[in-house]
Write a protein that holds these residues in place. Sequence first.
Motif, PDB file in Angstrom:
ATOM      1  N   PHE A   1       0.231   3.849   1.489  1.00 27.03           N
ATOM      2  CA  PHE A   1      -0.071   4.604   2.700  1.00 27.03           C
ATOM      3  C   PHE A   1       0.498   3.989   3.970  1.00 27.03           C
ATOM      4  N   LEU A   2       0.899   2.733   3.926  1.00 26.92           N
ATOM      5  CA  LEU A   2       1.399   2.075   5.122  1.00 26.92           C
ATOM      6  C   LEU A   2       2.239   0.872   4.731  1.00 26.92           C
TER       7      LEU A   2
ATOM      8  N   CYS B   1     -12.644  -0.085   3.537  1.00 34.05           N
ATOM      9  CA  CYS B   1     -11.493   0.566   4.163  1.00 34.05           C
ATOM     10  C   CYS B   1     -10.210   0.193   3.420  1.00 34.05           C
TER      11      CYS B   1
ATOM     12  N   ASP C   1     -11.074   9.441  -0.369  1.00 31.63           N
ATOM     13  CA  ASP C   1     -12.019   8.392  -0.755  1.00 31.63           C
ATOM     14  C   ASP C   1     -13.454   8.807  -0.474  1.00 31.63           C
TER      15      ASP C   1
ATOM     16  N   ALA D   1      -5.931   9.600   2.759  1.00 29.59           N
ATOM     17  CA  ALA D   1      -6.536   8.639   1.837  1.00 29.59           C
ATOM     18  C   ALA D   1      -8.027   8.483   2.101  1.00 29.59           C
ATOM     19  N   LEU D   2      -8.421   8.416   3.368  1.00 30.34           N
ATOM     20  CA  LEU D   2      -9.831   8.261   3.708  1.00 30.34           C
ATOM     21  C   LEU D   2     -10.622   9.515   3.331  1.00 30.34           C
TER      22      LEU D   2
ATOM     23  N   SER E   1       0.851  -1.187   0.000  1.00 30.70           N
ATOM     24  CA  SER E   1       0.000   0.000   0.000  1.00 30.70           C
ATOM     25  C   SER E   1       0.890   1.240   0.000  1.00 30.70           C
TER      26      SER E   1
ATOM     27  N   SER F   1       2.373   7.498   8.918  1.00 25.63           N
ATOM     28  CA  SER F   1       1.441   6.629   8.192  1.00 25.63           C
ATOM     29  C   SER F   1      -0.007   6.936   8.574  1.00 25.63           C
TER      30      SER F   1
ATOM     31  N   LEU G   1      -7.386   2.370   1.068  1.00 28.02           N
ATOM     32  CA  LEU G   1      -5.946   2.357   1.335  1.00 28.02           C
ATOM     33  C   LEU G   1      -5.165   1.658   0.226  1.00 28.02           C
TER      34      LEU G   1
ATOM     35  N   ILE H   1      -2.965   7.815   5.985  1.00 29.97           N
ATOM     36  CA  ILE H   1      -4.250   7.113   5.999  1.00 29.97           C
ATOM     37  C   ILE H   1      -5.396   8.108   6.111  1.00 29.97           C
TER      38      ILE H   1
END
Length: 264
Positions: free
Chosen positions: A21-22, A256, A43, A39-40, A19, A32, A260, A36
């Motif tokens: 993001f992490l 979720c 999204d 990213a959320l 990923s 991280s 991510l 995240i």
Amino acid sequence: MLQRTIATTSRVLPPNTASPFLSFSSPLTRASLAAIRTALSKDAQSYPPVDADAHETHAAVLIPLCNVDNTPGILLEVRGKLRTHSGEVSFPGGKVDSTDPSFLAAALRETHEEVGITSDQIDILGQVGPPQLSLGGMRVWPFVGFVHSSVQFREDTTADPEAPLPNINLSSLVLSPKEVAYAFHLPFTAMVAPRRLREHQFRGGQPYWAISVADLIRSDGKVEWETDPLQRDEIGAGRGGSLEVWGLTGWYLSLCLRALAIYQ
């Protein structure tokens, strides 16, 4: 009902092995968590907002990210002997009470009641959605947060953003004896392991991965799986008596992980 738009395909695509993001192999860090959160937020712009209907009954859950044994993943629970959905894998959460000032407050209250984690240990990172109706008719609002080992670590603003965040100790969790049979950690590496994944359709529609987790549960007791005489989807621990992350919990986890860039 509003449904999130996902690429039209009759089969779910294989998960990604990394990923942006992490890291799957090293603990989550403050850096991280910031990635995240971004990213959320991005999204959330991809699906239409859902207004809270005062005529509906509402529930809220927390998707709790955490580090355990220097491994990043998500905290899940197995429900105890309850009137509905006993023995199923779920996130901490439950019905929104009239005294809850918000849906998020309800998710945090239920997390404290079910696993003993206080709200000041949790960094809220965002939401996934849109919120779906449970089979019982409740609109379920899912929030994503990171569980810190203590309030002090959460409030330490001088810490190196790239330093691994401390682990939580599963044995120190205070489980509600009436609601929770077990709490366990599902590493991100397990969420992409082919041997654990079973393709399923969310309510006969969009595909997602159900995840086998039976081997991650402590073996010091038994959980009685609920059966559904109407053979509806999402009832029971999983297909064939296996213990899986599936149904609405599996769907929210999938949303979720798609945010991510872990699931496609």
